[in-house]
Design a protein around this motif. Structure first.
Motif, PDB file in Angstrom:
ATOM      1  N   GLN A  82       0.814  -1.204   0.000  1.00  0.00           N
ATOM      2  CA  GLN A  82       0.000   0.000   0.000  1.00  0.00           C
ATOM      3  C   GLN A  82       0.856   1.267   0.000  1.00  0.00           C
ATOM      4  N   MET A  85       1.994   1.762  -3.550  1.00  0.00           N
ATOM      5  CA  MET A  85       0.909   2.324  -4.350  1.00  0.00           C
ATOM      6  C   MET A  85       0.793   3.825  -4.142  1.00  0.00           C
ATOM      7  N   ILE A 150      -2.503  -4.767   2.854  1.00  0.00           N
ATOM      8  CA  ILE A 150      -3.358  -5.627   2.045  1.00  0.00           C
ATOM      9  C   ILE A 150      -3.190  -7.086   2.478  1.00  0.00           C
ATOM     10  N   ASP A 164      -8.587  -5.544   1.042  1.00  0.00           N
ATOM     11  CA  ASP A 164      -8.313  -5.681  -0.388  1.00  0.00           C
ATOM     12  C   ASP A 164      -7.450  -4.546  -0.919  1.00  0.00           C
ATOM     13  N   SER A 165      -7.660  -3.335  -0.410  1.00  0.00           N
ATOM     14  CA  SER A 165      -6.891  -2.186  -0.886  1.00  0.00           C
ATOM     15  C   SER A 165      -6.887  -1.105   0.183  1.00  0.00           C
ATOM     16  N   ASN A 167      -6.450   2.862   0.148  1.00  0.00           N
ATOM     17  CA  ASN A 167      -6.393   4.032  -0.714  1.00  0.00           C
ATOM     18  C   ASN A 167      -6.314   5.302   0.122  1.00  0.00           C
ATOM     19  N   LYS A 172     -10.846  -0.738   1.468  1.00  0.00           N
ATOM     20  CA  LYS A 172     -11.843  -1.682   0.997  1.00  0.00           C
ATOM     21  C   LYS A 172     -11.588  -3.050   1.620  1.00  0.00           C
TER      22      LYS A 172
END
Length: 319
Positions: A82, A85, A150, A164-165, A167, A172
């Motif tokens: 994460q 990302m 994650i 799941d993610s 952000n 999520k």
């Protein structure tokens, strides 16, 4: 009369031709003006400027790709997924901003006015979207803190599931019954958050009650064998069994065993089966609520029988 109609027709045709000629002349003037503008700006200086700008943009794009490739090569142990990302997105946005500002500067557009307008627009947007800004700032704390990643099993705001993610605005999660839940980052910051799989090992504790007629020492020794029957239970830290009090349901004990976080369900099922197995082998029963009904019959003869022998009595039934 015929002469008048002929004159009118001739006059209408002349007006149409004049309109078409005027439109054609206007369009021609526009094309001429456009050509003069292109010809005026199409100089060797502008050509070199455009070529130089294109080369600079290609160079910035090449550096941008090299940075992204370098980030991908960083192992997940040093940079979680994460966080990688987030870095990728920040670099992407920075790349776009640099390209836009460079192109504007090449064409001589002053950036001071644009920055001032952007500042005013930013303040207006900030007041209009305070919740989103709060989630954005909370997202930066969530990602940089490293308390969630994650694949973690988490519980937040009454929701339990797998991440799941992660952000900038939300996290999520898909629950164990495969429903997607979007949790705002401000909720994670402002509420109690539990990361079940943050540590590699977890401890499972199971409360067990035994009958008061059971031998306490035998029960303790029997329950100490239960964790060894579970293949997913680890030896370090060692399992433990202890007495935890007396109540109406019987003598209370606690069985505690450590295991890897990924083996939760298997360990829980195996440990319950092992507890029941060792107690049965030791002849120790687990108490449960039950109702015993005893009917006591009176030894005296019923009313009907007494009438036959010429005497009277009453029926007495006790429950």
């Amino acid at each position: 009369m015929e002469q008048t109609i002929s004159e009118a027709t001739t006059q209408g045709t002349s007006i149409t031709d004049a309109a078409v000629e005027a439109a054609t002349q206007t369009f021609g003037n526009q094309l001429t003006g456009l050509w003069l503008w292109v010809k005026g700006h199409f100089t060797w200086g502008n050509v070199f400027k455009i070529v130089g700008a294109a080369l600079v943009i290609l160079l910035i794009f090449f550096i941008y790709k090299l940075i992204l490739r370098g980030i991908k090569k960083v192992p997940s142990s040093k940079m979680p997924v994460q966080r990688a990302m987030l870095v990728n997105r920040l670099i992407k946005y920075l790349f776009y901003v640099v390209i836009i500002m460079y192109v504007l500067s090449v064409f001589g557009i002053k950036l001071n006015a644009l920055l001032g307008a952007a500042g005013i627009a930013g303040v207006a947007i900030g007041f209009a979207a305070q919740t989103s800004v709060s989630n954005l700032i909370s997202g930066l704390f969530v990602i940089t803190e490293g308390a969630i990643k994650i694949g973690d099993a988490v519980t937040v705001d009454g929701v339990t599931g797998i991440v799941d993610s992660v952000n900038l605005l939300s996290v999520k999660i898909h629950t164990y019954d495969n429903q997607m839940v979007r949790v705002p980052n401000s909720t994670i910051i402002n509420s109690t958050f539990t990361n079940i799989s943050y540590h590699p090992k977890r401890r499972l504790t199971i409360n067990v009650s035994i009958d008061y007629n059971a031998d306490m020492k035998t029960a303790l020794e029997a329950l100490q064998k239960a964790p060894s029957l579970c293949p997913t239970v680890v030896e370090d830290p060692a399992p433990a069994v202890w007495f935890d009090g007396f109540d109406d349901s019987g003598i209370k004990l606690v069985v505690a065993a450590w295991f890897k976080s990924a083996d939760f369900l298997q360990t829980k099922n195996d440990l319950y089966i092992a507890i029941k197995q060792v107690l049965d082998e030791a002849g120790i029963s687990i108490p449960f609520n039950q109702l015993d009904v005893k009917i006591k019959e009176d030894s005296r003869i019923s009313v009907g029988t007494m009438a036959e022998v010429g005497s009277t009595s009453s029926t007495d039934v006790q429950a």
